[in-house]
Design a protein around this motif. Structure first.
Motif, PDB file in Angstrom:
ATOM      1  N   ASP A 153       6.644 -78.394  39.755  1.00 37.00           N
ATOM      2  CA  ASP A 153       7.962 -77.870  39.408  1.00 37.00           C
ATOM      3  C   ASP A 153       8.637 -77.429  40.710  1.00 37.00           C
ATOM      4  O   ASP A 153       8.561 -76.274  41.116  1.00 37.00           O
ATOM      5  CB  ASP A 153       7.831 -76.696  38.437  1.00 37.00           C
ATOM      6  CG  ASP A 153       9.171 -76.199  37.921  1.00 37.00           C
ATOM      7  OD1 ASP A 153      10.210 -76.603  38.489  1.00 37.00           O
ATOM      8  OD2 ASP A 153       9.186 -75.408  36.960  1.00 37.00           O
ATOM      9  N   ALA A 154       9.298 -78.390  41.367  1.00 40.40           N
ATOM     10  CA  ALA A 154       9.911 -78.115  42.669  1.00 40.40           C
ATOM     11  C   ALA A 154      11.072 -77.134  42.554  1.00 40.40           C
ATOM     12  O   ALA A 154      11.370 -76.412  43.508  1.00 40.40           O
ATOM     13  CB  ALA A 154      10.385 -79.418  43.306  1.00 40.40           C
ATOM     14  N   LYS A 155      11.719 -77.101  41.397  1.00 41.20           N
ATOM     15  CA  LYS A 155      12.819 -76.146  41.213  1.00 41.20           C
ATOM     16  C   LYS A 155      12.296 -74.719  41.214  1.00 41.20           C
ATOM     17  O   LYS A 155      12.860 -73.834  41.871  1.00 41.20           O
ATOM     18  CB  LYS A 155      13.569 -76.426  39.915  1.00 41.20           C
ATOM     19  CG  LYS A 155      14.778 -75.519  39.713  1.00 41.20           C
ATOM     20  CD  LYS A 155      15.582 -75.914  38.490  1.00 41.20           C
ATOM     21  CE  LYS A 155      16.841 -75.067  38.361  1.00 41.20           C
ATOM     22  NZ  LYS A 155      17.664 -75.467  37.196  1.00 41.20           N
ATOM     23  N   LYS A 156      11.197 -74.492  40.506  1.00 40.32           N
ATOM     24  CA  LYS A 156      10.588 -73.166  40.470  1.00 40.32           C
ATOM     25  C   LYS A 156      10.178 -72.725  41.871  1.00 40.32           C
ATOM     26  O   LYS A 156      10.462 -71.595  42.294  1.00 40.32           O
ATOM     27  CB  LYS A 156       9.368 -73.185  39.549  1.00 40.32           C
ATOM     28  CG  LYS A 156       8.539 -71.914  39.592  1.00 40.32           C
ATOM     29  CD  LYS A 156       7.236 -72.100  38.827  1.00 40.32           C
ATOM     30  CE  LYS A 156       6.295 -70.925  39.047  1.00 40.32           C
ATOM     31  NZ  LYS A 156       4.975 -71.149  38.414  1.00 40.32           N
ATOM     32  N   VAL A 157       9.520 -73.617  42.602  1.00 37.46           N
ATOM     33  CA  VAL A 157       9.063 -73.295  43.952  1.00 37.46           C
ATOM     34  C   VAL A 157      10.247 -73.006  44.865  1.00 37.46           C
ATOM     35  O   VAL A 157      10.274 -72.007  45.593  1.00 37.46           O
ATOM     36  CB  VAL A 157       8.224 -74.455  44.525  1.00 37.46           C
ATOM     37  CG1 VAL A 157       7.914 -74.206  46.005  1.00 37.46           C
ATOM     38  CG2 VAL A 157       6.930 -74.620  43.728  1.00 37.46           C
ATOM     39  N   SER A 158      11.236 -73.873  44.810  1.00 34.44           N
ATOM     40  CA  SER A 158      12.400 -73.746  45.685  1.00 34.44           C
ATOM     41  C   SER A 158      13.179 -72.467  45.411  1.00 34.44           C
ATOM     42  O   SER A 158      13.564 -71.745  46.346  1.00 34.44           O
ATOM     43  CB  SER A 158      13.314 -74.968  45.510  1.00 34.44           C
ATOM     44  OG  SER A 158      14.434 -74.883  46.342  1.00 34.44           O
ATOM     45  N   MET A 171       8.548 -81.055  47.599  1.00 28.84           N
ATOM     46  CA  MET A 171       8.042 -82.405  47.346  1.00 28.84           C
ATOM     47  C   MET A 171       7.375 -82.980  48.589  1.00 28.84           C
ATOM     48  O   MET A 171       6.400 -83.733  48.498  1.00 28.84           O
ATOM     49  CB  MET A 171       9.180 -83.320  46.889  1.00 28.84           C
ATOM     50  CG  MET A 171       9.802 -82.925  45.549  1.00 28.84           C
ATOM     51  SD  MET A 171       8.613 -82.819  44.185  1.00 28.84           S
ATOM     52  CE  MET A 171       8.256 -84.549  43.907  1.00 28.84           C
ATOM     53  N   LEU A 172       7.888 -82.628  49.749  1.00 27.37           N
ATOM     54  CA  LEU A 172       7.285 -83.079  51.007  1.00 27.37           C
ATOM     55  C   LEU A 172       5.866 -82.550  51.147  1.00 27.37           C
ATOM     56  O   LEU A 172       4.935 -83.308  51.440  1.00 27.37           O
ATOM     57  CB  LEU A 172       8.151 -82.615  52.176  1.00 27.37           C
ATOM     58  CG  LEU A 172       7.610 -82.849  53.586  1.00 27.37           C
ATOM     59  CD1 LEU A 172       7.332 -84.318  53.827  1.00 27.37           C
ATOM     60  CD2 LEU A 172       8.594 -82.303  54.625  1.00 27.37           C
ATOM     61  N   ALA A 173       5.683 -81.254  50.933  1.00 28.97           N
ATOM     62  CA  ALA A 173       4.336 -80.680  51.034  1.00 28.97           C
ATOM     63  C   ALA A 173       3.418 -81.257  49.967  1.00 28.97           C
ATOM     64  O   ALA A 173       2.238 -81.525  50.219  1.00 28.97           O
ATOM     65  CB  ALA A 173       4.415 -79.161  50.901  1.00 28.97           C
ATOM     66  N   ALA A 174       3.955 -81.459  48.769  1.00 23.42           N
ATOM     67  CA  ALA A 174       3.137 -81.955  47.665  1.00 23.42           C
ATOM     68  C   ALA A 174       2.591 -83.351  47.949  1.00 23.42           C
ATOM     69  O   ALA A 174       1.416 -83.635  47.689  1.00 23.42           O
ATOM     70  CB  ALA A 174       3.948 -81.949  46.375  1.00 23.42           C
ATOM     71  N   ILE A 175       3.425 -84.249  48.511  1.00 24.16           N
ATOM     72  CA  ILE A 175       2.925 -85.601  48.772  1.00 24.16           C
ATOM     73  C   ILE A 175       1.941 -85.607  49.933  1.00 24.16           C
ATOM     74  O   ILE A 175       1.003 -86.408  49.956  1.00 24.16           O
ATOM     75  CB  ILE A 175       4.084 -86.596  49.018  1.00 24.16           C
ATOM     76  CG1 ILE A 175       3.557 -88.042  49.026  1.00 24.16           C
ATOM     77  CG2 ILE A 175       4.809 -86.298  50.308  1.00 24.16           C
ATOM     78  CD1 ILE A 175       2.840 -88.459  47.754  1.00 24.16           C
ATOM     79  N   VAL A 176       2.109 -84.709  50.883  1.00 24.55           N
ATOM     80  CA  VAL A 176       1.127 -84.603  51.968  1.00 24.55           C
ATOM     81  C   VAL A 176      -0.245 -84.253  51.390  1.00 24.55           C
ATOM     82  O   VAL A 176      -1.266 -84.820  51.799  1.00 24.55           O
ATOM     83  CB  VAL A 176       1.576 -83.548  53.003  1.00 24.55           C
ATOM     84  CG1 VAL A 176       0.426 -83.187  53.947  1.00 24.55           C
ATOM     85  CG2 VAL A 176       2.759 -84.059  53.805  1.00 24.55           C
ATOM     86  N   LYS A 177      -0.268 -83.351  50.416  1.00 20.53           N
ATOM     87  CA  LYS A 177      -1.530 -82.986  49.790  1.00 20.53           C
ATOM     88  C   LYS A 177      -2.076 -84.116  48.926  1.00 20.53           C
ATOM     89  O   LYS A 177      -3.258 -84.472  49.025  1.00 20.53           O
ATOM     90  CB  LYS A 177      -1.361 -81.730  48.936  1.00 20.53           C
ATOM     91  CG  LYS A 177      -2.652 -81.302  48.249  1.00 20.53           C
ATOM     92  CD  LYS A 177      -2.496 -79.994  47.489  1.00 20.53           C
ATOM     93  CE  LYS A 177      -3.821 -79.591  46.842  1.00 20.53           C
ATOM     94  NZ  LYS A 177      -3.714 -78.293  46.134  1.00 20.53           N
ATOM     95  N   PHE A 217       1.710 -76.536  48.078  1.00 19.49           N
ATOM     96  CA  PHE A 217       0.305 -76.924  48.195  1.00 19.49           C
ATOM     97  C   PHE A 217      -0.510 -76.334  47.048  1.00 19.49           C
ATOM     98  O   PHE A 217      -1.487 -76.937  46.593  1.00 19.49           O
ATOM     99  CB  PHE A 217      -0.269 -76.472  49.536  1.00 19.49           C
ATOM    100  CG  PHE A 217      -0.145 -77.492  50.621  1.00 19.49           C
ATOM    101  CD1 PHE A 217      -1.112 -78.465  50.780  1.00 19.49           C
ATOM    102  CD2 PHE A 217       0.935 -77.485  51.469  1.00 19.49           C
ATOM    103  CE1 PHE A 217      -1.006 -79.411  51.790  1.00 19.49           C
ATOM    104  CE2 PHE A 217       1.058 -78.444  52.481  1.00 19.49           C
ATOM    105  CZ  PHE A 217       0.086 -79.409  52.636  1.00 19.49           C
ATOM    106  N   GLN A 218      -0.113 -75.165  46.576  1.00 22.14           N
ATOM    107  CA  GLN A 218      -0.848 -74.510  45.495  1.00 22.14           C
ATOM    108  C   GLN A 218      -0.378 -74.952  44.111  1.00 22.14           C
ATOM    109  O   GLN A 218      -1.162 -74.972  43.159  1.00 22.14           O
ATOM    110  CB  GLN A 218      -0.677 -72.986  45.622  1.00 22.14           C
ATOM    111  CG  GLN A 218      -1.126 -72.404  46.942  1.00 22.14           C
ATOM    112  CD  GLN A 218      -2.583 -72.719  47.250  1.00 22.14           C
ATOM    113  OE1 GLN A 218      -3.445 -72.594  46.385  1.00 22.14           O
ATOM    114  NE2 GLN A 218      -2.857 -73.098  48.498  1.00 22.14           N
ATOM    115  N   GLU A 219       0.886 -75.322  43.998  1.00 28.64           N
ATOM    116  CA  GLU A 219       1.476 -75.600  42.688  1.00 28.64           C
ATOM    117  C   GLU A 219       1.283 -77.033  42.200  1.00 28.64           C
ATOM    118  O   GLU A 219       1.309 -77.290  40.995  1.00 28.64           O
ATOM    119  CB  GLU A 219       2.981 -75.301  42.724  1.00 28.64           C
ATOM    120  CG  GLU A 219       3.312 -73.824  42.876  1.00 28.64           C
ATOM    121  CD  GLU A 219       3.020 -73.021  41.626  1.00 28.64           C
ATOM    122  OE1 GLU A 219       3.155 -73.582  40.512  1.00 28.64           O
ATOM    123  OE2 GLU A 219       2.656 -71.835  41.748  1.00 28.64           O
ATOM    124  N   VAL A 220       1.137 -78.002  43.117  1.00 30.95           N
ATOM    125  CA  VAL A 220       0.980 -79.389  42.691  1.00 30.95           C
ATOM    126  C   VAL A 220      -0.327 -79.556  41.937  1.00 30.95           C
ATOM    127  O   VAL A 220      -1.363 -78.997  42.304  1.00 30.95           O
ATOM    128  CB  VAL A 220       1.053 -80.345  43.909  1.00 30.95           C
ATOM    129  CG1 VAL A 220      -0.098 -80.124  44.873  1.00 30.95           C
ATOM    130  CG2 VAL A 220       1.110 -81.780  43.433  1.00 30.95           C
TER     131      VAL A 220
END
Length: 221
Positions: A153-158, A171-177, A217-220
């Motif tokens: 949920d990138a909106k929540k994180v942002s 989304m950038l951090a999530a795809i790296v993970k 990194f924690q939310e994905v």
């Protein structure tokens, strides 16, 4: 045409006919040189293109050969856009759009209804979707895709980290993970250096972006 910088970093649009020989070269590179290919789907103004370029830049800083470029087309606010990344341990000899990626990033889930986001996506790869829905709900819109599905949920994180909706940062951090492109510590260090250069004199912007990256990194999942 693609734009070359610093020897082995490529940005900008690059489009050449993907003939049989090029396809074979892509497969060979993926097998022999740990080539990772990522396709981004978003809408104009959401930062998908920026995220692809940032990913290329941070991977370059760690010694990788990289490409980061958008697909040619009108860039209207809200219009669907596509961007791409290639990341490799050795020189990348393919210069074309990416037709069979290992990973797909969907920055705007409304595109699931209008764009075939899983087209060419490898079964042993993964798709990452920005959504508030469950994986089970998202699967209903992926046309039978059998690979891994990750959501965030990138909106929540942002909103929590920056007070504004900028989905490209989480989304950038999530795809790296998800793609295992580099270690979290390395990624965060390089991104912080990039933010200090880009947002010099704006410590609150740097802090917000860094918090969003760490949260992602924690939310994905």
């Amino acid at each position: 045409m693609s734009k070359q910088r610093s020897g082995h970093r490529a940005y900008g649009y690059c489009e050449y006919p993907l003939d049989w020989k090029a396809k074979q070269q892509t497969r060979k590179d993926k097998t022999m040189h740990n080539l990772t290919e990522i396709r981004w789907h978003g809408r104009g103004g959401q930062g998908a293109k920026t995220a692809a370029l940032l990913l290329a830049d941070v991977a370059f800083q760690t010694g990788k050969y990289v490409q980061g470029f958008p697909e040619y087309g009108p860039e209207r606010m809200g219009a669907p856009i596509t961007a791409y990344n290639r990341i490799s341990d050795t020189k990348i000899r393919v210069h074309s759009n990416i037709y069979d990626p290992q990973y797909v990033v969907v920055v705007d889930e409304s595109l699931l209804e209008t764009v075939d986001v899983t087209r060419g996506l490898k079964k042993d790869g993964a798709i990452l979707v920005n959504t508030q829905r469950t994986k089970e709900e998202i699967l209903l819109h992926l046309k039978g895709y059998e690979g891994q599905v990750f959501i965030i949920d990138a909106k929540k994180v942002s909103m929590e980290a920056m007070g504004k909706y900028f989905p490209n940062t989480p989304m950038l951090a999530a795809i790296v993970k998800v793609a295992g492109i580099m270690e979290e510590e390395t990624f965060l260090r390089e991104m912080e250096a990039s933010f200090h250069h880009k947002f010099a004199g704006k410590p609150e912007v740097i802090a917000g972006n860094m918090k969003a990256l760490k949260m992602a990194f924690q939310e994905v999942r």
